[in-house]
Design a protein around this motif. Sequence first.
Motif, PDB file in Angstrom:
ATOM      1  N   MET A   1       0.820  -1.240  -0.136  1.00 50.88           N
ATOM      2  CA  MET A   1      -0.048  -0.093   0.012  1.00 50.88           C
ATOM      3  C   MET A   1       0.889   1.230  -0.127  1.00 50.88           C
ATOM      4  N   THR A   2       0.316   2.265  -0.598  1.00 49.88           N
ATOM      5  CA  THR A   2       1.193   3.600  -0.619  1.00 49.88           C
ATOM      6  C   THR A   2       0.369   4.484   0.221  1.00 49.88           C
ATOM      7  N   GLY A   3       1.055   5.825   0.389  1.00 52.10           N
ATOM      8  CA  GLY A   3       0.425   6.846   1.267  1.00 52.10           C
ATOM      9  C   GLY A   3      -0.764   7.508   0.787  1.00 52.10           C
ATOM     10  N   GLY A   4      -1.504   7.120  -0.341  1.00 51.27           N
ATOM     11  CA  GLY A   4      -2.314   7.705  -0.879  1.00 51.27           C
ATOM     12  C   GLY A   4      -3.851   7.464  -0.113  1.00 51.27           C
ATOM     13  N   LYS A   5      -4.847   7.957  -0.795  1.00 53.32           N
ATOM     14  CA  LYS A   5      -6.062   7.951  -0.106  1.00 53.32           C
ATOM     15  C   LYS A   5      -6.615   6.473  -0.379  1.00 53.32           C
ATOM     16  N   LYS A   6      -7.184   5.900   0.836  1.00 53.19           N
ATOM     17  CA  LYS A   6      -7.848   4.695   0.627  1.00 53.19           C
ATOM     18  C   LYS A   6      -9.293   4.724   0.181  1.00 53.19           C
ATOM     19  N   ILE A   7      -9.671   3.949  -0.579  1.00 56.86           N
ATOM     20  CA  ILE A   7     -11.009   3.871  -1.208  1.00 56.86           C
ATOM     21  C   ILE A   7     -11.725   2.797  -0.698  1.00 56.86           C
ATOM     22  N   LEU A   8     -12.876   3.247  -0.109  1.00 53.58           N
ATOM     23  CA  LEU A   8     -13.633   2.216   0.771  1.00 53.58           C
ATOM     24  C   LEU A   8     -14.903   1.615   0.226  1.00 53.58           C
ATOM     25  N   GLY A   9     -15.044   0.573   0.701  1.00 59.34           N
ATOM     26  CA  GLY A   9     -16.345  -0.310   0.535  1.00 59.34           C
ATOM     27  C   GLY A   9     -16.880  -0.436  -0.696  1.00 59.34           C
ATOM     28  N   GLU A  10     -18.010  -0.229  -1.054  1.00 60.27           N
ATOM     29  CA  GLU A  10     -18.731  -0.288  -2.153  1.00 60.27           C
ATOM     30  C   GLU A  10     -18.131   0.563  -3.266  1.00 60.27           C
ATOM     31  N   GLU A  11     -17.520   1.776  -3.098  1.00 52.11           N
ATOM     32  CA  GLU A  11     -16.856   2.368  -4.178  1.00 52.11           C
ATOM     33  C   GLU A  11     -15.642   1.814  -4.644  1.00 52.11           C
ATOM     34  N   ARG A  12     -14.893   1.261  -3.769  1.00 54.09           N
ATOM     35  CA  ARG A  12     -13.892   0.506  -4.239  1.00 54.09           C
ATOM     36  C   ARG A  12     -14.246  -0.939  -5.301  1.00 54.09           C
ATOM     37  N   ARG A  13     -15.257  -1.350  -4.593  1.00 54.02           N
ATOM     38  CA  ARG A  13     -15.964  -2.627  -5.411  1.00 54.02           C
ATOM     39  C   ARG A  13     -16.360  -2.248  -6.728  1.00 54.02           C
ATOM     40  N   ASN A  14     -17.092  -1.116  -6.975  1.00 52.33           N
ATOM     41  CA  ASN A  14     -17.557  -0.586  -8.243  1.00 52.33           C
ATOM     42  C   ASN A  14     -16.212  -0.249  -9.126  1.00 52.33           C
TER      43      ASN A  14
ATOM     44  N   SER B   1      -2.525  -7.463  -6.432  1.00 46.16           N
ATOM     45  CA  SER B   1      -1.511  -6.530  -5.770  1.00 46.16           C
ATOM     46  C   SER B   1      -1.702  -5.258  -6.789  1.00 46.16           C
ATOM     47  N   TYR B   2      -1.803  -5.397  -7.842  1.00 43.13           N
ATOM     48  CA  TYR B   2      -1.917  -4.243  -8.854  1.00 43.13           C
ATOM     49  C   TYR B   2      -3.265  -3.539  -8.363  1.00 43.13           C
ATOM     50  N   ILE B   3      -4.441  -4.118  -8.066  1.00 44.67           N
ATOM     51  CA  ILE B   3      -5.626  -3.353  -7.871  1.00 44.67           C
ATOM     52  C   ILE B   3      -5.475  -2.717  -6.214  1.00 44.67           C
ATOM     53  N   ALA B   4      -4.871  -3.534  -5.529  1.00 44.13           N
ATOM     54  CA  ALA B   4      -4.766  -3.164  -4.159  1.00 44.13           C
ATOM     55  C   ALA B   4      -4.067  -1.865  -4.064  1.00 44.13           C
ATOM     56  N   GLU B   5      -2.919  -1.779  -4.910  1.00 38.02           N
ATOM     57  CA  GLU B   5      -1.902  -0.578  -4.931  1.00 38.02           C
ATOM     58  C   GLU B   5      -2.624   0.450  -5.248  1.00 38.02           C
ATOM     59  N   LYS B   6      -3.744   0.541  -6.463  1.00 39.43           N
ATOM     60  CA  LYS B   6      -4.451   1.443  -7.042  1.00 39.43           C
ATOM     61  C   LYS B   6      -5.380   1.936  -5.872  1.00 39.43           C
ATOM     62  N   VAL B   7      -5.993   1.178  -5.048  1.00 38.15           N
ATOM     63  CA  VAL B   7      -6.977   1.883  -4.154  1.00 38.15           C
ATOM     64  C   VAL B   7      -6.451   1.921  -2.634  1.00 38.15           C
ATOM     65  N   ASN B   8      -5.108   1.380  -2.494  1.00 39.58           N
ATOM     66  CA  ASN B   8      -4.564   1.854  -1.426  1.00 39.58           C
ATOM     67  C   ASN B   8      -4.974   1.022  -0.157  1.00 39.58           C
ATOM     68  N   VAL B   9      -5.229  -0.461  -0.307  1.00 39.67           N
ATOM     69  CA  VAL B   9      -5.545  -1.323   0.737  1.00 39.67           C
ATOM     70  C   VAL B   9      -4.841  -2.627   0.258  1.00 39.67           C
TER      71      VAL B   9
ATOM     72  N   TRP C   1     -12.878  -1.581 -13.978  1.00 43.43           N
ATOM     73  CA  TRP C   1     -11.278  -1.889 -14.127  1.00 43.43           C
ATOM     74  C   TRP C   1     -11.258  -3.150 -15.090  1.00 43.43           C
ATOM     75  N   LEU C   2     -11.937  -4.142 -14.116  1.00 41.77           N
ATOM     76  CA  LEU C   2     -11.999  -5.688 -14.775  1.00 41.77           C
ATOM     77  C   LEU C   2     -12.725  -5.665 -15.925  1.00 41.77           C
ATOM     78  N   LYS C   3     -13.830  -4.937 -16.218  1.00 43.69           N
ATOM     79  CA  LYS C   3     -14.742  -4.922 -17.162  1.00 43.69           C
ATOM     80  C   LYS C   3     -13.787  -4.314 -18.426  1.00 43.69           C
ATOM     81  N   LEU C   4     -13.040  -3.342 -18.230  1.00 39.55           N
ATOM     82  CA  LEU C   4     -12.394  -2.689 -19.231  1.00 39.55           C
ATOM     83  C   LEU C   4     -10.984  -3.241 -19.681  1.00 39.55           C
ATOM     84  N   SER C   5     -10.508  -4.067 -18.905  1.00 42.46           N
ATOM     85  CA  SER C   5      -9.345  -4.793 -19.047  1.00 42.46           C
ATOM     86  C   SER C   5      -9.313  -5.985 -20.120  1.00 42.46           C
TER      87      SER C   5
END
Length: 182
Positions: free
Chosen positions: A1-14, A30-38, A19-23
Amino acid sequence: MTGGKKILGEERRNLILDWLKLSDKPLTGSYIAEKVNVSRQVISQDITLLKARNEPIIATSQGYLYLKEQQYSRPSRVIISTHNPEQTKEELYLMVDCGVTVKDVKVEHPLYGNLTAPIGVSNRSDVDQFYEKVKATKAPLLLQLTGGPHSHTIEADNEEQLEQAIQKLTAAGFIMKNATST
């Protein structure tokens, strides 16, 4: 995790779902976790919750993948193969070199019945990553449960690629029998 803003719950899952739909390729936890800081474990729990909502997400050796409608429209076959564990990389290379995607591996276990694991390899780099994970985890391959026999669902852009892969696998002595097109 980095020092950025943690994205919470439902917003994170959305966000994860978007991201998965577009990829076009799997995204690692690990990649997703780093992007949302969890943590990666939080992402694993999020994926479980998304799957519980019937989102068609699978875990492959390269990461999480959203199964899109068009992925079902490609020609596919089920092949039944046998070889020793040391020949796994060669078998996968033979298929991906023909333009084939190896979707999964299945074995018939005497106690548990059919066991299926997604593989999702489409090129040599994918195969190398898969094989590195096998070596790093020292986990047995499913074919080791049956002494060799296993099946793969394979798909390609056209029937010719499937036929070419089947011919190469047959010439290498891997094919036990060829199931019908699906």
